[in-house]
Design a protein around this motif. Structure first.
Motif, PDB file in Angstrom:
ATOM      1  N   THR A 195       0.844  -1.174   0.083  1.00 24.87           N
ATOM      2  CA  THR A 195      -0.040  -0.252  -0.088  1.00 24.87           C
ATOM      3  C   THR A 195       0.870   1.101   0.056  1.00 24.87           C
ATOM      4  OG1 THR A 195      -0.210  -0.015   2.564  1.00 24.87           O
ATOM      5  CG2 THR A 195      -1.890  -1.138   1.343  1.00 24.87           C
ATOM      6  N   LEU A 196       0.114   2.378  -0.266  1.00 23.82           N
ATOM      7  CA  LEU A 196       1.041   3.549  -0.311  1.00 23.82           C
ATOM      8  C   LEU A 196       0.513   4.523   0.938  1.00 23.82           C
ATOM      9  CD1 LEU A 196       0.558   2.689  -3.453  1.00 23.82           C
ATOM     10  CD2 LEU A 196       1.007   5.280  -3.728  1.00 23.82           C
ATOM     11  N   ALA A 197       1.355   5.046   1.375  1.00 19.63           N
ATOM     12  CA  ALA A 197       1.208   5.818   2.784  1.00 19.63           C
ATOM     13  C   ALA A 197      -0.138   6.658   2.587  1.00 19.63           C
ATOM     14  CB  ALA A 197       2.339   6.681   3.168  1.00 19.63           C
ATOM     15  N   GLN A 198       0.005   7.201   1.295  1.00 17.32           N
ATOM     16  CA  GLN A 198      -1.279   8.312   1.099  1.00 17.32           C
ATOM     17  C   GLN A 198      -2.279   7.464   0.120  1.00 17.32           C
ATOM     18  OE1 GLN A 198       0.139  12.107  -0.089  1.00 17.32           O
ATOM     19  NE2 GLN A 198       1.617  11.810   1.500  1.00 17.32           N
ATOM     20  N   ARG A 199      -3.539   6.728   0.459  1.00 16.13           N
ATOM     21  CA  ARG A 199      -4.518   6.275  -0.345  1.00 16.13           C
ATOM     22  C   ARG A 199      -4.780   7.012  -1.629  1.00 16.13           C
ATOM     23  NH1 ARG A 199      -7.515   1.299   1.875  1.00 16.13           N
ATOM     24  NH2 ARG A 199      -7.739   0.867  -0.026  1.00 16.13           N
ATOM     25  N   ASN A 200      -4.868   8.090  -1.326  1.00 15.98           N
ATOM     26  CA  ASN A 200      -5.512   9.085  -2.390  1.00 15.98           C
ATOM     27  C   ASN A 200      -4.357   9.031  -3.661  1.00 15.98           C
ATOM     28  OD1 ASN A 200      -3.574  10.667  -0.545  1.00 15.98           O
ATOM     29  ND2 ASN A 200      -4.320  12.488  -1.683  1.00 15.98           N
ATOM     30  N   LEU A 201      -3.045   8.707  -3.478  1.00 16.03           N
ATOM     31  CA  LEU A 201      -2.385   8.601  -4.604  1.00 16.03           C
ATOM     32  C   LEU A 201      -2.462   7.203  -5.158  1.00 16.03           C
ATOM     33  CD1 LEU A 201       0.683  10.016  -2.805  1.00 16.03           C
ATOM     34  CD2 LEU A 201      -0.673  11.264  -4.684  1.00 16.03           C
ATOM     35  N   ASP A 202      -3.262   6.373  -4.925  1.00 15.76           N
ATOM     36  CA  ASP A 202      -3.206   5.123  -5.583  1.00 15.76           C
ATOM     37  C   ASP A 202      -3.420   5.077  -7.164  1.00 15.76           C
ATOM     38  OD1 ASP A 202      -2.930   3.829  -3.186  1.00 15.76           O
ATOM     39  OD2 ASP A 202      -4.753   2.891  -3.220  1.00 15.76           O
ATOM     40  N   GLY A 203      -4.374   6.086  -7.375  1.00 18.46           N
ATOM     41  CA  GLY A 203      -4.922   6.399  -8.803  1.00 18.46           C
ATOM     42  C   GLY A 203      -3.635   6.661  -9.594  1.00 18.46           C
ATOM     43  N   ALA A 204      -2.953   7.869  -8.998  1.00 18.69           N
ATOM     44  CA  ALA A 204      -1.945   8.542  -9.678  1.00 18.69           C
ATOM     45  C   ALA A 204      -0.783   7.575  -9.895  1.00 18.69           C
ATOM     46  CB  ALA A 204      -1.402   9.620  -8.825  1.00 18.69           C
ATOM     47  N   PHE A 205      -0.645   6.615  -8.892  1.00 25.48           N
ATOM     48  CA  PHE A 205       0.403   5.583  -8.969  1.00 25.48           C
ATOM     49  C   PHE A 205       0.293   4.541 -10.043  1.00 25.48           C
ATOM     50  CE2 PHE A 205       2.403   1.347  -8.094  1.00 25.48           C
ATOM     51  CZ  PHE A 205       3.647   1.820  -7.666  1.00 25.48           C
ATOM     52  N   LEU A 206      -0.930   4.259 -10.281  1.00 22.49           N
ATOM     53  CA  LEU A 206      -1.290   3.174 -11.397  1.00 22.49           C
ATOM     54  C   LEU A 206      -1.245   3.938 -12.414  1.00 22.49           C
ATOM     55  CD1 LEU A 206      -4.417   1.410  -9.595  1.00 22.49           C
ATOM     56  CD2 LEU A 206      -2.198   0.387  -9.991  1.00 22.49           C
ATOM     57  N   GLU A 207      -1.391   5.147 -12.789  1.00 24.89           N
ATOM     58  CA  GLU A 207      -1.663   5.885 -14.083  1.00 24.89           C
ATOM     59  C   GLU A 207      -0.083   6.034 -14.528  1.00 24.89           C
ATOM     60  OE1 GLU A 207      -3.679   9.565 -14.414  1.00 24.89           O
ATOM     61  OE2 GLU A 207      -5.581   8.421 -13.307  1.00 24.89           O
ATOM     62  N   ALA A 208       0.684   6.871 -13.441  1.00 22.78           N
ATOM     63  CA  ALA A 208       2.099   6.847 -13.690  1.00 22.78           C
ATOM     64  C   ALA A 208       2.826   5.386 -14.106  1.00 22.78           C
ATOM     65  CB  ALA A 208       2.839   7.477 -12.533  1.00 22.78           C
ATOM     66  N   ALA A 209       2.395   4.316 -13.256  1.00 21.43           N
ATOM     67  CA  ALA A 209       3.005   3.115 -13.708  1.00 21.43           C
ATOM     68  C   ALA A 209       2.582   2.583 -14.790  1.00 21.43           C
ATOM     69  CB  ALA A 209       2.715   2.178 -12.485  1.00 21.43           C
ATOM     70  N   ALA A 210       1.648   2.728 -15.346  1.00 21.70           N
ATOM     71  CA  ALA A 210       0.966   2.255 -16.693  1.00 21.70           C
ATOM     72  C   ALA A 210       1.844   2.841 -17.832  1.00 21.70           C
ATOM     73  CB  ALA A 210      -0.541   2.373 -17.113  1.00 21.70           C
ATOM     74  N   ALA A 211       1.958   4.428 -17.734  1.00 25.74           N
ATOM     75  CA  ALA A 211       2.682   5.067 -18.485  1.00 25.74           C
ATOM     76  C   ALA A 211       4.156   4.500 -18.615  1.00 25.74           C
ATOM     77  CB  ALA A 211       2.579   6.715 -18.065  1.00 25.74           C
ATOM     78  N   ALA A 212       4.539   4.002 -17.549  1.00 26.08           N
ATOM     79  CA  ALA A 212       6.099   3.649 -17.478  1.00 26.08           C
ATOM     80  C   ALA A 212       6.127   2.148 -18.067  1.00 26.08           C
ATOM     81  CB  ALA A 212       6.776   3.896 -16.164  1.00 26.08           C
ATOM     82  N   GLY A 213       5.090   1.533 -18.550  1.00 25.74           N
ATOM     83  CA  GLY A 213       4.974   0.259 -18.958  1.00 25.74           C
ATOM     84  C   GLY A 213       5.021  -0.679 -17.759  1.00 25.74           C
ATOM     85  N   LEU A 214       4.416  -0.479 -16.590  1.00 27.54           N
ATOM     86  CA  LEU A 214       4.407  -1.431 -15.631  1.00 27.54           C
ATOM     87  C   LEU A 214       2.834  -1.344 -15.236  1.00 27.54           C
ATOM     88  CD1 LEU A 214       6.946   0.411 -13.302  1.00 27.54           C
ATOM     89  CD2 LEU A 214       7.285  -1.726 -14.514  1.00 27.54           C
ATOM     90  N   THR A 215       2.113  -2.575 -15.840  1.00 25.84           N
ATOM     91  CA  THR A 215       0.660  -2.785 -15.511  1.00 25.84           C
ATOM     92  C   THR A 215       0.258  -4.018 -14.778  1.00 25.84           C
ATOM     93  OG1 THR A 215       0.739  -4.473 -17.464  1.00 25.84           O
ATOM     94  CG2 THR A 215       0.496  -1.963 -18.047  1.00 25.84           C
ATOM     95  N   ASN A 216      -0.905  -3.804 -14.668  1.00 27.13           N
ATOM     96  CA  ASN A 216      -1.548  -5.048 -13.783  1.00 27.13           C
ATOM     97  C   ASN A 216      -0.974  -4.919 -12.183  1.00 27.13           C
ATOM     98  OD1 ASN A 216      -2.910  -6.250 -16.063  1.00 27.13           O
ATOM     99  ND2 ASN A 216      -1.062  -6.982 -16.593  1.00 27.13           N
ATOM    100  N   LEU A 217      -1.042  -3.937 -11.699  1.00 27.47           N
ATOM    101  CA  LEU A 217      -0.524  -3.706 -10.442  1.00 27.47           C
ATOM    102  C   LEU A 217      -1.908  -3.469  -9.474  1.00 27.47           C
ATOM    103  CD1 LEU A 217       2.635  -1.526 -11.047  1.00 27.47           C
ATOM    104  CD2 LEU A 217       2.483  -3.881 -10.314  1.00 27.47           C
ATOM    105  N   GLU A 218      -3.086  -3.473  -9.934  1.00 23.80           N
ATOM    106  CA  GLU A 218      -4.016  -3.290  -9.155  1.00 23.80           C
ATOM    107  C   GLU A 218      -4.275  -4.294  -7.911  1.00 23.80           C
ATOM    108  OE1 GLU A 218      -4.580  -3.705 -12.468  1.00 23.80           O
ATOM    109  OE2 GLU A 218      -4.716  -1.658 -13.109  1.00 23.80           O
ATOM    110  N   GLY A 219      -4.446  -3.778  -6.846  1.00 18.11           N
ATOM    111  CA  GLY A 219      -4.775  -4.589  -5.674  1.00 18.11           C
ATOM    112  C   GLY A 219      -6.352  -5.297  -5.956  1.00 18.11           C
ATOM    113  N   HIS A 220      -6.738  -6.041  -5.000  1.00 17.10           N
ATOM    114  CA  HIS A 220      -8.086  -6.515  -4.599  1.00 17.10           C
ATOM    115  C   HIS A 220      -8.821  -5.578  -4.634  1.00 17.10           C
ATOM    116  CE1 HIS A 220     -11.365  -8.845  -3.243  1.00 17.10           C
ATOM    117  NE2 HIS A 220     -10.844  -9.890  -3.923  1.00 17.10           N
TER     118      HIS A 220
END
Length: 99
Positions: free
Chosen positions: A40-65
């Motif tokens: 988890t991230l220290a700030q849950r409100n950053l989850d979406g930003a993390f996933l978007e930035a990760a996808a832009a960097a070619g890192l996919t399928n990181l969503e938790g349950h």
């Protein structure tokens, strides 16, 4: 001999443990966590930003349950160590920008 999955898991756990920004919400002595590492991230409100930035960097399928949230990195055999290293480098940079 340490399995390739375990090496990848140790690499990711080390990045999580070295950070105050990421946390592993499950006890590390659970053997199934070698294949799927939740964090988890220290700030849950950053989850979406993390996933978007990760996808832009070619890192996919990181969503938790969908009920638990957070992230989950699957480290099965098809994931090379280089992919885990790319993820940990991305995590460090994301923490630098948002932490």
């Amino acid at each position: 001999m340490v399995s390739a999955i375990r090496v990848k898991a140790q690499t990711l756990y080390a990045a999580i443990d070295a950070s105050g920004f990421y946390k592993n919400p499950v006890a590390q002595n659970c053997p199934l966590l070698d294949e799927n590492v939740p964090f988890t991230l220290a700030q849950r409100n950053l989850d979406g930003a993390f996933l978007e930035a990760a996808a832009a960097a070619g890192l996919t399928n990181l969503e938790g349950h969908r009920l638990v949230g957070g992230m989950r990195a699957s480290l099965y055999n098809a994931m090379p160590l280089a992919g885990v290293q790319a993820l940990t480098a991305f995590m460090k940079e994301f923490e630098r920008r948002h932490g």
